[in-house]
Design a protein around this motif. Structure first.
Motif, PDB file in Angstrom:
ATOM      1  N   ILE A   1       0.834  -1.204   0.000  1.00 50.14           N
ATOM      2  CA  ILE A   1       0.000   0.000   0.000  1.00 50.14           C
ATOM      3  C   ILE A   1       0.870   1.256   0.000  1.00 50.14           C
ATOM      4  N   VAL A   2       2.026   1.204   0.677  1.00 52.92           N
ATOM      5  CA  VAL A   2       2.930   2.357   0.677  1.00 52.92           C
ATOM      6  C   VAL A   2       3.498   2.567  -0.731  1.00 52.92           C
ATOM      7  N   VAL A   3       3.791   1.479  -1.428  1.00 49.41           N
ATOM      8  CA  VAL A   3       4.261   1.599  -2.824  1.00 49.41           C
ATOM      9  C   VAL A   3       3.196   2.290  -3.673  1.00 49.41           C
ATOM     10  N   GLU A   4       1.943   1.852  -3.525  1.00 50.91           N
ATOM     11  CA  GLU A   4       0.851   2.466  -4.296  1.00 50.91           C
ATOM     12  C   GLU A   4       0.698   3.942  -3.970  1.00 50.91           C
ATOM     13  N   MET A   5       0.784   4.270  -2.679  1.00 48.75           N
ATOM     14  CA  MET A   5       0.668   5.672  -2.265  1.00 48.75           C
ATOM     15  C   MET A   5       1.783   6.511  -2.884  1.00 48.75           C
ATOM     16  N   CYS A   6       3.007   5.991  -2.866  1.00 50.99           N
ATOM     17  CA  CYS A   6       4.144   6.727  -3.419  1.00 50.99           C
ATOM     18  C   CYS A   6       3.980   6.958  -4.917  1.00 50.99           C
TER      19      CYS A   6
ATOM     20  N   GLU B   1      13.429   0.331  -0.333  1.00 52.77           N
ATOM     21  CA  GLU B   1      12.729  -0.837  -0.884  1.00 52.77           C
ATOM     22  C   GLU B   1      11.510  -0.390  -1.691  1.00 52.77           C
ATOM     23  N   VAL B   2      10.767   0.562  -1.136  1.00 49.69           N
ATOM     24  CA  VAL B   2       9.588   1.094  -1.823  1.00 49.69           C
ATOM     25  C   VAL B   2       9.985   1.728  -3.152  1.00 49.69           C
ATOM     26  N   MET B   3      11.092   2.494  -3.155  1.00 48.22           N
ATOM     27  CA  MET B   3      11.552   3.126  -4.390  1.00 48.22           C
ATOM     28  C   MET B   3      11.894   2.083  -5.450  1.00 48.22           C
ATOM     29  N   GLY B   4      12.525   0.983  -5.008  1.00 47.34           N
ATOM     30  CA  GLY B   4      12.848  -0.079  -5.954  1.00 47.34           C
ATOM     31  C   GLY B   4      11.603  -0.672  -6.583  1.00 47.34           C
ATOM     32  N   ALA B   5      10.567  -0.865  -5.764  1.00 43.72           N
ATOM     33  CA  ALA B   5       9.298  -1.388  -6.290  1.00 43.72           C
ATOM     34  C   ALA B   5       8.633  -0.375  -7.222  1.00 43.72           C
ATOM     35  N   MET B   6       8.761   0.911  -6.895  1.00 45.81           N
ATOM     36  CA  MET B   6       8.221   1.958  -7.775  1.00 45.81           C
ATOM     37  C   MET B   6       8.872   1.910  -9.152  1.00 45.81           C
ATOM     38  N   PHE B   7      10.199   1.743  -9.171  1.00 45.56           N
ATOM     39  CA  PHE B   7      10.923   1.674 -10.441  1.00 45.56           C
ATOM     40  C   PHE B   7      10.296   0.646 -11.372  1.00 45.56           C
ATOM     41  N   CYS B   8       9.853  -0.463 -10.806  1.00 46.70           N
ATOM     42  CA  CYS B   8       9.312  -1.558 -11.618  1.00 46.70           C
ATOM     43  C   CYS B   8       7.949  -1.224 -12.207  1.00 46.70           C
ATOM     44  N   LYS B   9       7.245  -0.260 -11.626  1.00 45.98           N
ATOM     45  CA  LYS B   9       5.863   0.011 -12.035  1.00 45.98           C
ATOM     46  C   LYS B   9       5.688   1.307 -12.813  1.00 45.98           C
ATOM     47  N   LEU B  10       6.746   2.112 -12.874  1.00 43.49           N
ATOM     48  CA  LEU B  10       6.643   3.381 -13.587  1.00 43.49           C
ATOM     49  C   LEU B  10       6.989   3.220 -15.066  1.00 43.49           C
TER      50      LEU B  10
ATOM     51  N   THR C   1      21.264  -0.789  -1.787  1.00 42.43           N
ATOM     52  CA  THR C   1      21.123  -2.181  -2.232  1.00 42.43           C
ATOM     53  C   THR C   1      19.722  -2.701  -1.956  1.00 42.43           C
ATOM     54  N   LYS C   2      19.062  -2.178  -0.926  1.00 40.36           N
ATOM     55  CA  LYS C   2      17.657  -2.521  -0.672  1.00 40.36           C
ATOM     56  C   LYS C   2      16.802  -2.145  -1.885  1.00 40.36           C
ATOM     57  N   MET C   3      17.114  -0.990  -2.470  1.00 37.68           N
ATOM     58  CA  MET C   3      16.410  -0.533  -3.669  1.00 37.68           C
ATOM     59  C   MET C   3      16.703  -1.458  -4.852  1.00 37.68           C
ATOM     60  N   LEU C   4      17.980  -1.777  -5.028  1.00 38.60           N
ATOM     61  CA  LEU C   4      18.399  -2.632  -6.141  1.00 38.60           C
ATOM     62  C   LEU C   4      17.726  -3.993  -6.076  1.00 38.60           C
ATOM     63  N   ASN C   5      17.667  -4.573  -4.894  1.00 40.46           N
ATOM     64  CA  ASN C   5      17.087  -5.916  -4.745  1.00 40.46           C
ATOM     65  C   ASN C   5      15.627  -5.966  -5.162  1.00 40.46           C
ATOM     66  N   GLU C   6      14.919  -4.839  -5.026  1.00 39.02           N
ATOM     67  CA  GLU C   6      13.497  -4.813  -5.379  1.00 39.02           C
ATOM     68  C   GLU C   6      13.267  -4.681  -6.883  1.00 39.02           C
ATOM     69  N   CYS C   7      14.244  -4.144  -7.614  1.00 37.16           N
ATOM     70  CA  CYS C   7      14.019  -3.928  -9.049  1.00 37.16           C
ATOM     71  C   CYS C   7      14.972  -4.733  -9.928  1.00 37.16           C
ATOM     72  N   ARG C   8      15.773  -5.592  -9.309  1.00 34.50           N
ATOM     73  CA  ARG C   8      16.802  -6.328 -10.057  1.00 34.50           C
ATOM     74  C   ARG C   8      16.217  -7.218 -11.154  1.00 34.50           C
ATOM     75  N   GLU C   9      15.051  -7.825 -10.882  1.00 31.73           N
ATOM     76  CA  GLU C   9      14.503  -8.807 -11.819  1.00 31.73           C
ATOM     77  C   GLU C   9      13.284  -8.302 -12.576  1.00 31.73           C
ATOM     78  N   CYS C  10      12.931  -7.024 -12.453  1.00 31.04           N
ATOM     79  CA  CYS C  10      11.699  -6.552 -13.084  1.00 31.04           C
ATOM     80  C   CYS C  10      11.913  -6.292 -14.575  1.00 31.04           C
ATOM     81  N   GLU C  11      10.819  -6.049 -15.287  1.00 35.84           N
ATOM     82  CA  GLU C  11      10.870  -5.894 -16.741  1.00 35.84           C
ATOM     83  C   GLU C  11      11.763  -4.726 -17.164  1.00 35.84           C
ATOM     84  N   ASN C  12      11.779  -3.667 -16.358  1.00 33.56           N
ATOM     85  CA  ASN C  12      12.557  -2.473 -16.704  1.00 33.56           C
ATOM     86  C   ASN C  12      13.962  -2.470 -16.113  1.00 33.56           C
TER      87      ASN C  12
END
Length: 482
Positions: A265-270, A296-305, A330-341
């Motif tokens: 939910i924090v990812v969605e809010m961001c 971590e949230v920023m890494g997840a955002m990267f994957c959805k923008l 690295t917390k950020m990197l781990n969240e977006c390492r395998e995403c499409e972007n």
């Protein structure tokens, strides 16, 4: 005898008289208008002093009695409070109701049970509406000149930067001072007002959550639990950016145990805040950029923008030469390492880092240290995907040659000379990490390193090894641990 049983058992309750001392304090307090109860306590404030002193006496009296074991005295206190509660609702008298709320912060009488017991539902609803109006329109009036400019901004808050600056100093944890490191507190009945609304009229709470009055918005968010904020966000299609920012400030300042279930939910809010107002989101990012959960949230955002949004967002992130922050990133990197972007993200950050190095050649204000930056692991990941072994080895050899002939190159001055050293050495250090990870063992690289080490005396004056000995790590990456 339990409090809930006292108020439901009329026979026992009516056998006891109210507390005379408490009645006298209540009588003195009831002479004030309800506006006198709406005050802010801060350094230098002298207004509403009589109200504050009497409210203090009220609380002290209740605390003293409830420390004793006398059931009869406790019932007498409760009876005094129930009587003022009844009068407050019968007459729609907010002063009486505030007196009751302030006292009830200590003993927690079940308000809705009292409303039903004395058939006061209609009056209670009218009082709740009055409380809503107070909270929705409250302004902070400050006599102290040192604080007046700050609170004038907090009252108005029309500009994004003013909002961000003001909210940066606010503590969203319940019952703590609202402004950090400043004696700025609210009387207990402020929080009780909000809890009464929260428990008995969520519709009014939701109106306050959509308010443009940032002060009342902060008060509400301070008092309501994370799960209720979550529910409000999930059930409302339109939320303004001020409300979203306050929600996120509450979540991101919560403890790690409290927030762990609200990651999605924090990812969605961001993402929503970023799309609504990039300036405000950048302000939030500035406040929490070194917070592990937010990374971590920023890494997840990267994957959805979208790629367009990624270009803008990553461009706005500042690089930090403090390599101690690498683990946070690295917390950020781990969240977006395998995403499409992921490859596009790595390329954007690499380009940003590479420009950072180019700009560092002409840095005039200071001599620089190693320039891995806090995004070092992103750069390693980029090279790992883009460079095969042959390209990596060739690039390392080219950098060794540049370092070897550094003193032969023309430089503007000693700073320019030293900056070139750090630019070359920083890239070479990152290459050495991949070299070690890929378990490479190249004889020519060893020769180059030995020549570099022999020249180390020329470079030693540039390196600051107080925090991290990068030369030792560099040697381990290329030659293995001794």
């Amino acid at each position: 005898m339990e409090i809930s049983r006292i108020i439901t058992n009329l026979e026992d309750f009516n056998q006891v008289s109210s507390d005379n001392d408490l009645d006298l304090i209540i009588e003195d307090l009831s002479k004030f208008s309800y506006e006198d109860f709406i005050y802010i306590e801060y350094v230098g404030n002298s207004e509403s002093l009589d109200v504050r002193e009497l409210l203090g006496k009220l609380i002290n009296k209740i605390d003293d009695v409830f420390k004793e074991n006398s059931i009869e005295k406790k019932v007498a206190i409760i009876k005094s409070l129930v009587l003022i509660f009844q009068e407050g609702l019968d007459e729609i008298n907010l002063s009486y109701f505030f007196i009751f709320l302030h006292a009830n912060s200590r003993i927690d009488l079940p308000i809705y049970e009292l409303v039903n017991k004395y058939d006061l539902n209609e009056e209670f609803n009218e009082v709740l509406i009055n409380i809503f109006e107070i909270l929705n329109n409250i302004k902070i009036l400050v006599a102290d000149e040192a604080l007046s400019m700050y609170f004038d901004k907090l009252n108005a808050l029309n500009e994004d930067e003013t909002l961000i600056t003001s909210l940066r100093e606010i503590d969203f944890e319940k019952y703590n001072p609202i402004i950090r490191n400043t004696k700025f507190t609210l009387p207990n009945h402020f929080y009780q007002m909000i809890e009464v609304l929260q428990e008995n009229n969520l519709e009014l709470i939701e109106k306050l959550l959509a308010s443009d009055n940032v002060f009342s918005l902060v008060l509400i968010i301070k008092c309501i639990p994370l799960n209720q904020i979550n529910s409000f966000f999930m059930n409302h299609n339109e939320i303004n950016e001020k409300t979203l920012l306050c929600f996120l400030m509450k979540f991101l300042r919560a403890s790690s145990d409290d927030i762990k279930n609200y990651y999605d939910i924090v990812v969605e809010m961001c993402i929503l805040l970023y799309k609504l107002n990039k300036t405000i989101f950048n302000g939030l990012m500035d406040i929490f950029m070194y917070n592990e959960f937010f990374n971590e949230v920023m890494g997840a955002m990267f994957c959805k923008l979208s790629k367009e949004d990624l270009n803008i967002l990553i461009e706005s992130i500042l690089l930090n030469d403090n390599v101690e922050l690498i683990d946070v990133r690295t917390k950020m990197l781990n969240e977006c390492r395998e995403c499409e972007n992921s490859e596009y993200i790595l390329e954007l950050i690499y380009n940003k880092w590479d420009n950072h190095l180019l700009n560092s050649f002409n840095e005039k204000n200071k001599g620089l240290n190693i320039l891995c930056t806090d995004f070092c692991n992103f750069i390693i990941a980029y090279y790992f995907h883009k460079y095969g072994d042959d390209k990596l080895l060739n690039s390392m050899k080219e950098l060794f040659v540049k370092l070897k002939h550094l003193d032969s190159e023309w430089s503007y001055n000693i700073l320019h000379h030293r900056n070139k050293f750090f630019v070359y050495y920083s890239k070479l250090f990152i290459f050495s990490v991949i070299y070690e990870f890929n378990k490479l063992d190249d004889d020519e690289i060893k020769v180059y390193y030995n020549e570099f080490y022999e020249e180390y005396v020329l470079f030693k004056k540039f390196l600051d090894n107080k925090k991290e000995n990068f030369l030792d790590r560099f040697e381990e990456n290329l030659l293995g641990k001794l």
